[in-house]
Design a protein around this motif. Structure first.
Motif, short mmCIF file in Angstrom:
data_model
loop_
_atom_site.label_atom_id
_atom_site.label_comp_id
_atom_site.label_asym_id
_atom_site.label_seq_id
_atom_site.Cartn_x
_atom_site.Cartn_y
_atom_site.Cartn_z
N PRO A 150 0.60 -1.28 0.02
CA PRO A 150 -0.20 0.01 0.17
C PRO A 150 0.91 1.21 0.03
N GLY A 151 0.38 2.32 -0.58
CA GLY A 151 0.82 3.70 -0.61
C GLY A 151 0.33 4.17 0.90
N TRP A 152 0.37 5.73 0.76
CA TRP A 152 0.07 6.24 2.04
C TRP A 152 -1.43 6.29 2.11
N ILE A 153 -1.79 5.31 3.49
CA ILE A 153 -3.07 5.09 3.81
C ILE A 153 -3.70 6.27 4.75
N ALA A 154 -4.94 6.86 4.46
CA ALA A 154 -5.51 7.84 5.31
C ALA A 154 -5.67 7.20 6.47
N GLY A 155 -5.32 7.87 7.68
CA GLY A 155 -5.72 7.29 9.06
C GLY A 155 -4.69 7.46 9.94
N GLU A 156 -4.77 6.63 10.90
CA GLU A 156 -3.91 6.93 12.17
C GLU A 156 -2.51 6.59 11.80
N TYR A 185 0.42 6.37 -8.01
CA TYR A 185 1.66 7.49 -7.45
C TYR A 185 3.00 6.93 -8.01
N THR A 186 3.15 5.67 -7.48
CA THR A 186 4.23 5.21 -7.89
C THR A 186 4.86 4.85 -9.27
N ALA A 195 -2.71 13.45 -2.41
CA ALA A 195 -3.69 13.05 -3.29
C ALA A 195 -3.57 13.96 -4.71
N ARG A 196 -3.07 15.02 -4.61
CA ARG A 196 -3.02 15.88 -5.84
C ARG A 196 -1.94 15.32 -6.86
N MET A 197 -1.18 14.75 -6.28
CA MET A 197 0.01 13.89 -7.26
C MET A 197 -0.33 12.54 -7.66
N THR A 198 -1.48 12.12 -7.30
CA THR A 198 -1.83 10.60 -7.58
C THR A 198 -2.77 10.57 -8.72
N VAL A 206 -5.22 6.18 -0.41
CA VAL A 206 -5.37 4.94 -0.32
C VAL A 206 -6.38 4.87 0.89
N THR A 207 -7.41 4.04 0.93
CA THR A 207 -8.15 3.56 2.12
C THR A 207 -7.96 2.14 2.81
#
Length: 269
Positions: free
Chosen positions: A202-208, A265-266, A226-229, A235-236
């Motif tokens: 996973p990439g950057w997952i929104a959350g804790e 993104y990657t 998010a703008r660059m994705t 990711v959720t």
């Protein structure tokens, strides 16, 4: 000392507790990715064993959610770096049938050392990260291998894009996830042809998790990400859970692969 405890109190075989016949084990599943994956598998009709080390209250809350789905679900406490606890976990997860259809190696930890602080690395922290993220994965997979082979099962490891390229994660964590990527490929050969082994990154997952990683910069950096994705969001947990499920169940001729989940993104930056 081995830490092991199971939450499987005696109950009658009501509709919610009759075994479904298909079994899954998700390590490190009191919350986060593990919880999302466990719920996805339960919704698909699997009897799910979740595992946790310290987060008893969160595990019990997740178990309560799982029991809203038909099947026999249970929570087992045990440190994946403790081989004796792992072997008991594998036995309980396989149950009376002695088979395991899906293993999701999700248990993981990280270090608090900043990513660029080479001199500040605490070697005790480094060892703990590798004990859980790497040794734990190997021990769990080894303990579950007979049950997985008996079922013709599937393993999905949770890696990370920082195991594939540099990112804002501590060095110990990034290196451990690179090891997960390597082990995924190696284990796909070791366990073939009966068991498939794949991984998600996973990439950057929104959350804790990312809130802890990025601190006060969380909102700004996540918005920029998010703008660059290409798919214009981050990711959720549900994205990851759906990808784990697909690899475990749907792709019967795919093994040794690492699926990047980051909205492109990657691939494009």
């Amino acid at each position: 000392m081995t830490a092991f405890q199971t939450h499987s109190e005696e109950f009658s075989l009501t509709e919610a507790t009759v075994p479904n016949g298909r079994t899954a084990l998700v390590t490190g599943s009191a919350g986060g990715i593990g919880r999302a994956v466990a719920l996805r598998l339960a919704a698909a009709g699997y009897d799910v064993t979740i595992n946790y080390s310290r987060s008893k209250e969160r595990a019990e809350a997740t178990l309560k959610e799982l029991r809203q789905h038909p099947g026999r679900h249970q929570a087992v406490q045990g440190d994946v770096s403790d081989d004796a606890a792992v072997r008991e976990l594998a036995r309980v997860a396989a149950g009376a049938s002695g088979t395991l259809d899906i293993l999701v190696n999700n248990a993981g930890t990280t270090s608090e050392t900043p990513p660029d602080d080479l001199d500040g690395i605490d070697l005790a922290d480094w060892d703990r990260v590798f004990q859980v993220n790497v040794r734990g994965l190997v021990q769990v997979t080894r303990a579950c291998a007979p049950a997985l082979r008996a079922a013709g099962g599937s393993v999905v490891n949770v890696a990370s894009i920082v195991g594939l390229r540099p990112g804002p994660q501590p060095l110990a964590y990034a290196a451990s996830k690179a090891a997960v990527v390597s082990l995924t490929k190696t284990l796909s050969r070791v366990l073939a042809p009966r068991v498939r082994v794949n991984a998600v990154a996973p990439g950057w997952i929104a959350g804790e998790w990312m809130e802890r990683t990025l601190g006060d910069n969380y909102d700004r950096l996540m918005e920029r990400r998010a703008r660059m994705t290409p798919l214009s969001r981050n990711v959720t947990l549900e994205d990851v859970a759906e990808s784990v499920y697909a690899l475990a169940v749907s792709h019967s001729f795919v093994t040794g692969e690492v699926l990047v989940i980051d909205g492109g993104y990657t691939a494009t930056t």
